[in-house]
Design a protein around this motif. Structure first.
Motif, PDB file in Angstrom:
ATOM      1  N   LYS A 105      -5.972 -28.909   1.825  1.00 32.92           N
ATOM      2  CA  LYS A 105      -5.999 -27.920   0.514  1.00 32.92           C
ATOM      3  C   LYS A 105      -7.001 -27.058   0.737  1.00 32.92           C
ATOM      4  CE  LYS A 105      -5.847 -29.707  -3.312  1.00 32.92           C
ATOM      5  NZ  LYS A 105      -6.264 -30.778  -4.398  1.00 32.92           N
ATOM      6  N   ILE A 106      -6.568 -25.680   0.513  1.00 33.03           N
ATOM      7  CA  ILE A 106      -7.736 -24.821   0.294  1.00 33.03           C
ATOM      8  C   ILE A 106      -8.157 -24.447  -1.275  1.00 33.03           C
ATOM      9  CG2 ILE A 106      -8.634 -22.282   0.853  1.00 33.03           C
ATOM     10  CD1 ILE A 106      -7.479 -23.649   3.404  1.00 33.03           C
ATOM     11  N   ASN A 107      -9.278 -24.955  -1.299  1.00 36.19           N
ATOM     12  CA  ASN A 107      -9.689 -24.889  -3.007  1.00 36.19           C
ATOM     13  C   ASN A 107     -10.304 -23.462  -3.135  1.00 36.19           C
ATOM     14  OD1 ASN A 107      -9.213 -27.773  -3.094  1.00 36.19           O
ATOM     15  ND2 ASN A 107     -11.003 -28.102  -2.136  1.00 36.19           N
ATOM     16  N   ASP A 108     -10.963 -22.880  -2.532  1.00 34.29           N
ATOM     17  CA  ASP A 108     -11.613 -21.691  -2.331  1.00 34.29           C
ATOM     18  C   ASP A 108     -11.831 -20.899  -1.164  1.00 34.29           C
ATOM     19  OD1 ASP A 108     -12.862 -20.161  -3.938  1.00 34.29           O
ATOM     20  OD2 ASP A 108     -14.929 -20.983  -4.080  1.00 34.29           O
ATOM     21  N   LEU A 109     -11.498 -19.726  -1.112  1.00 33.50           N
ATOM     22  CA  LEU A 109     -11.553 -19.020   0.081  1.00 33.50           C
ATOM     23  C   LEU A 109     -12.225 -17.534  -0.216  1.00 33.50           C
ATOM     24  CD1 LEU A 109     -11.273 -18.652   3.245  1.00 33.50           C
ATOM     25  CD2 LEU A 109      -8.994 -17.558   2.508  1.00 33.50           C
ATOM     26  N   ASN A 110     -13.327 -17.126   0.110  1.00 35.32           N
ATOM     27  CA  ASN A 110     -13.888 -15.967   0.035  1.00 35.32           C
ATOM     28  C   ASN A 110     -14.367 -15.406   1.175  1.00 35.32           C
ATOM     29  OD1 ASN A 110     -13.810 -15.519  -3.253  1.00 35.32           O
ATOM     30  ND2 ASN A 110     -14.885 -17.339  -2.852  1.00 35.32           N
ATOM     31  N   ILE A 111     -13.874 -14.470   1.911  1.00 38.37           N
ATOM     32  CA  ILE A 111     -14.253 -14.055   3.061  1.00 38.37           C
ATOM     33  C   ILE A 111     -14.678 -12.352   3.043  1.00 38.37           C
ATOM     34  CG2 ILE A 111     -13.734 -13.528   5.785  1.00 38.37           C
ATOM     35  CD1 ILE A 111     -13.353 -16.461   4.842  1.00 38.37           C
ATOM     36  N   TYR A 112     -16.025 -12.542   3.505  1.00 41.90           N
ATOM     37  CA  TYR A 112     -16.342 -10.655   3.229  1.00 41.90           C
ATOM     38  C   TYR A 112     -16.791 -10.581   4.723  1.00 41.90           C
ATOM     39  CZ  TYR A 112     -16.981 -11.773  -1.521  1.00 41.90           C
ATOM     40  OH  TYR A 112     -16.594 -11.921  -2.947  1.00 41.90           O
ATOM     41  N   THR A 113     -16.255  -9.283   5.065  1.00 40.80           N
ATOM     42  CA  THR A 113     -16.289  -8.818   6.543  1.00 40.80           C
ATOM     43  C   THR A 113     -17.461  -7.849   6.477  1.00 40.80           C
ATOM     44  OG1 THR A 113     -14.593  -7.267   6.096  1.00 40.80           O
ATOM     45  CG2 THR A 113     -13.988  -9.139   6.965  1.00 40.80           C
ATOM     46  N   VAL A 114     -18.160  -7.493   5.454  1.00 40.83           N
ATOM     47  CA  VAL A 114     -19.073  -6.790   5.330  1.00 40.83           C
ATOM     48  C   VAL A 114     -20.466  -7.658   5.425  1.00 40.83           C
ATOM     49  CG1 VAL A 114     -18.326  -4.750   4.380  1.00 40.83           C
ATOM     50  CG2 VAL A 114     -19.306  -6.548   2.920  1.00 40.83           C
ATOM     51  N   PRO A 115     -21.508  -7.176   6.433  1.00 41.00           N
ATOM     52  CA  PRO A 115     -22.481  -8.024   6.433  1.00 41.00           C
ATOM     53  C   PRO A 115     -23.522  -8.111   4.887  1.00 41.00           C
ATOM     54  CG  PRO A 115     -22.826  -6.344   8.055  1.00 41.00           C
ATOM     55  CD  PRO A 115     -21.667  -5.867   7.162  1.00 41.00           C
ATOM     56  N   LEU A 116     -24.215  -9.220   4.815  1.00 40.18           N
ATOM     57  CA  LEU A 116     -25.141  -9.465   3.621  1.00 40.18           C
ATOM     58  C   LEU A 116     -24.477 -10.248   2.618  1.00 40.18           C
ATOM     59  CD1 LEU A 116     -27.165  -6.311   3.252  1.00 40.18           C
ATOM     60  CD2 LEU A 116     -27.671  -8.251   4.504  1.00 40.18           C
ATOM     61  N   ARG A 117     -23.002 -10.171   2.616  1.00 43.09           N
ATOM     62  CA  ARG A 117     -22.200 -10.920   1.756  1.00 43.09           C
ATOM     63  C   ARG A 117     -21.943 -12.319   2.084  1.00 43.09           C
ATOM     64  NH1 ARG A 117     -18.834  -8.265  -2.715  1.00 43.09           N
ATOM     65  NH2 ARG A 117     -19.505  -9.816  -3.549  1.00 43.09           N
ATOM     66  N   ARG A 118     -22.179 -13.350   1.230  1.00 44.56           N
ATOM     67  CA  ARG A 118     -21.872 -14.654   1.595  1.00 44.56           C
ATOM     68  C   ARG A 118     -20.344 -14.953   1.371  1.00 44.56           C
ATOM     69  NH1 ARG A 118     -24.462 -19.189   3.029  1.00 44.56           N
ATOM     70  NH2 ARG A 118     -26.468 -18.229   3.115  1.00 44.56           N
ATOM     71  N   ILE A 136      -5.261 -14.526   5.819  1.00 42.17           N
ATOM     72  CA  ILE A 136      -5.891 -15.911   6.257  1.00 42.17           C
ATOM     73  C   ILE A 136      -5.133 -17.198   5.789  1.00 42.17           C
ATOM     74  CG2 ILE A 136      -7.805 -17.519   6.407  1.00 42.17           C
ATOM     75  CD1 ILE A 136      -9.480 -14.979   6.550  1.00 42.17           C
ATOM     76  N   ILE A 137      -4.709 -17.158   4.389  1.00 39.78           N
ATOM     77  CA  ILE A 137      -4.001 -18.234   3.935  1.00 39.78           C
ATOM     78  C   ILE A 137      -2.634 -18.368   4.475  1.00 39.78           C
ATOM     79  CG2 ILE A 137      -2.937 -19.060   1.726  1.00 39.78           C
ATOM     80  CD1 ILE A 137      -5.683 -18.644   0.362  1.00 39.78           C
ATOM     81  N   ASP A 138      -1.947 -17.137   4.554  1.00 39.76           N
ATOM     82  CA  ASP A 138      -0.520 -17.051   5.095  1.00 39.76           C
ATOM     83  C   ASP A 138      -0.789 -17.612   6.764  1.00 39.76           C
ATOM     84  OD1 ASP A 138       0.356 -15.818   2.945  1.00 39.76           O
ATOM     85  OD2 ASP A 138       0.562 -14.008   3.690  1.00 39.76           O
ATOM     86  N   PHE A 139      -1.677 -17.509   7.204  1.00 42.22           N
ATOM     87  CA  PHE A 139      -1.905 -17.777   8.743  1.00 42.22           C
ATOM     88  C   PHE A 139      -2.060 -19.166   8.695  1.00 42.22           C
ATOM     89  CE2 PHE A 139      -5.048 -19.034  12.082  1.00 42.22           C
ATOM     90  CZ  PHE A 139      -4.500 -18.743  13.123  1.00 42.22           C
ATOM     91  N   PHE A 146     -18.046 -24.767   3.568  1.00 46.68           N
ATOM     92  CA  PHE A 146     -18.676 -23.953   4.534  1.00 46.68           C
ATOM     93  C   PHE A 146     -19.136 -22.675   3.741  1.00 46.68           C
ATOM     94  CE2 PHE A 146     -17.182 -26.416   8.049  1.00 46.68           C
ATOM     95  CZ  PHE A 146     -18.018 -26.308   8.883  1.00 46.68           C
ATOM     96  N   SER A 147     -20.302 -22.220   3.915  1.00 50.91           N
ATOM     97  CA  SER A 147     -20.564 -20.702   3.799  1.00 50.91           C
ATOM     98  C   SER A 147     -21.395 -20.197   4.699  1.00 50.91           C
ATOM     99  CB  SER A 147     -21.218 -20.470   2.125  1.00 50.91           C
ATOM    100  OG  SER A 147     -22.431 -20.894   2.135  1.00 50.91           O
ATOM    101  N   THR A 187     -17.237 -17.878   1.807  1.00 54.86           N
ATOM    102  CA  THR A 187     -17.004 -19.446   1.455  1.00 54.86           C
ATOM    103  C   THR A 187     -15.681 -19.778   1.736  1.00 54.86           C
ATOM    104  OG1 THR A 187     -18.434 -18.892  -0.462  1.00 54.86           O
ATOM    105  CG2 THR A 187     -17.532 -20.992  -0.441  1.00 54.86           C
ATOM    106  N   ILE A 188     -15.602 -21.024   2.257  1.00 57.20           N
ATOM    107  CA  ILE A 188     -14.302 -21.691   2.554  1.00 57.20           C
ATOM    108  C   ILE A 188     -14.655 -23.157   1.941  1.00 57.20           C
ATOM    109  CG2 ILE A 188     -14.652 -22.269   5.086  1.00 57.20           C
ATOM    110  CD1 ILE A 188     -11.355 -22.023   4.798  1.00 57.20           C
ATOM    111  N   ASN A 189     -13.678 -23.509   1.113  1.00 53.82           N
ATOM    112  CA  ASN A 189     -13.667 -25.015   0.606  1.00 53.82           C
ATOM    113  C   ASN A 189     -12.681 -25.589   0.867  1.00 53.82           C
ATOM    114  OD1 ASN A 189     -13.696 -27.241  -1.332  1.00 53.82           O
ATOM    115  ND2 ASN A 189     -15.037 -25.999  -2.798  1.00 53.82           N
ATOM    116  N   VAL A 190     -12.353 -26.619   1.543  1.00 52.01           N
ATOM    117  CA  VAL A 190     -11.210 -27.398   1.678  1.00 52.01           C
ATOM    118  C   VAL A 190     -11.249 -29.041   1.637  1.00 52.01           C
ATOM    119  CG1 VAL A 190      -9.786 -27.919   3.857  1.00 52.01           C
ATOM    120  CG2 VAL A 190     -11.220 -25.661   3.751  1.00 52.01           C
ATOM    121  N   THR A 191     -10.169 -29.549   1.118  1.00 52.72           N
ATOM    122  CA  THR A 191     -10.006 -30.930   0.736  1.00 52.72           C
ATOM    123  C   THR A 191      -8.989 -31.548   1.732  1.00 52.72           C
ATOM    124  OG1 THR A 191     -11.105 -30.681  -1.278  1.00 52.72           O
ATOM    125  CG2 THR A 191      -9.381 -32.676  -0.613  1.00 52.72           C
TER     126      THR A 191
END
Ligand SMILES: *[C@@H]1O[C@H](CO)[C@@H](O)[C@H](O)[C@H]1NC(C)=O
Length: 257
Positions: free
Chosen positions: A85-98, A25-28, A143-144, A100-104
């Motif tokens: 600027k992407i400060n934080d990126l955690n993408i879970y593709t399994v249900p139930l996990r939260r 995603i970051i490369d994209f 966003f989460s 997050t993306i944090n951008v400035t």
């Protein structure tokens, strides 16, 4: 076979594909950044930096937030969207996990020609036209969400947090009376961040629900596999699907460091 070993292996498999999905995603996004000064037909996107609305648009605000006016904008330009600027990126593709993306966005600003007629709080008369500029520094949003289970994509539990570093507006001749004009500008520039913060606090639930519905309407057409294909396709691998950035030069940041 040892069950524990299997579980460790499974966890490892999930988390490692997890990390590579995020780096994809970051490369994209980096590939996207280099092309944001052009329209990207395969994504159905217009040029985003600068983003331009060349046509004339009428705006009417009818008695909302004490503002009552009709106005127009012409030749609207928005700059700075590709400096994210992407400060934080955690993408879970399994249900139930939260996830997050944090951008400035360090600096975004718009310029436009405008006209406005009406009143603020029925006290101050607006009768301006001319150039308008506004800039925002260090706009950070986070966003989460949680992925819904199902074949088609959907999210729930959306949370949005926003932070505004600074705001500066300059509307030429907004108010007839010069001194009131200066006063209102100083007021907005001094208090604007707090004011927006207050509006955000009161309207947050409505906005978040609206955004979640819009996102679901959009992504509901796709499956996770479709999205992975779109994102991975941006990396330039061949294969049967058409590369997403086909024919769009990555030359938008060449003049910068
Ligand atoms: C987003 O990232 C910024 C910069 O790292 C940080 O200051 C802020 O607390 C983060 N916001 C959230 C909601 O995590």
């Amino acid at each position: 076979m040892n069950l524990k070993f299997l579980i460790v292996l499974l966890v490892f498999a999930i988390t490692s594909s997890q990390a590579s999905f995020e780096s994809q995603i970051i490369d994209f996004l980096e590939e996207l950044r280099m092309r944001m000064c052009h329209p990207i037909p395969n994504l159905g996107m217009p040029a985003l930096d600068p983003f331009q609305i060349p046509e004339h648009h009428e705006i009417a605000v009818d008695n909302k937030y004490f503002v009552d006016f009709i106005g127009s904008i012409d030749d609207f330009f928005l700059h700075g969207l590709s400096d994210f600027k992407i400060n934080d990126l955690n993408i879970y593709t399994v249900p139930l996990r939260r996830s997050t993306i944090n951008v400035t966005f360090p600096l975004t600003w718009f310029q436009t020609l405008y006209s406005a007629k009406g009143s603020l709080a029925y006290i101050v008369n607006l009768a301006g036209d001319g150039n308008a500029e506004a800039s925002i520094t260090d706009f950070t949003f986070s966003f989460s969400w949680i992925l819904k289970s199902g074949i088609h994509l959907g999210i729930r539990g959306l949370q949005i947090e926003m932070y505004l570093g600074g705001l500066n507006v300059d509307f030429q001749n907004l108010l007839e009376e010069e001194r009131i004009n200066e006063f209102i500008h100083a007021l907005i520039n001094e208090l604007g961040v707090e004011l927006l913060d207050d509006i955000w606090t009161y309207e947050q639930d409505v906005v978040v629900a609206w955004v979640e519905t819009r996102i679901n309407n959009f992504i509901g057409q796709y499956t996770l596999a479709d999205i992975i294909k779109i994102i991975a396709g941006g990396g330039g691998e061949g294969g049967e699907s058409k590369p997403i950035f086909d024919g769009v030069e990555p030359d938008c940041k060449l003049s910068e460091d």
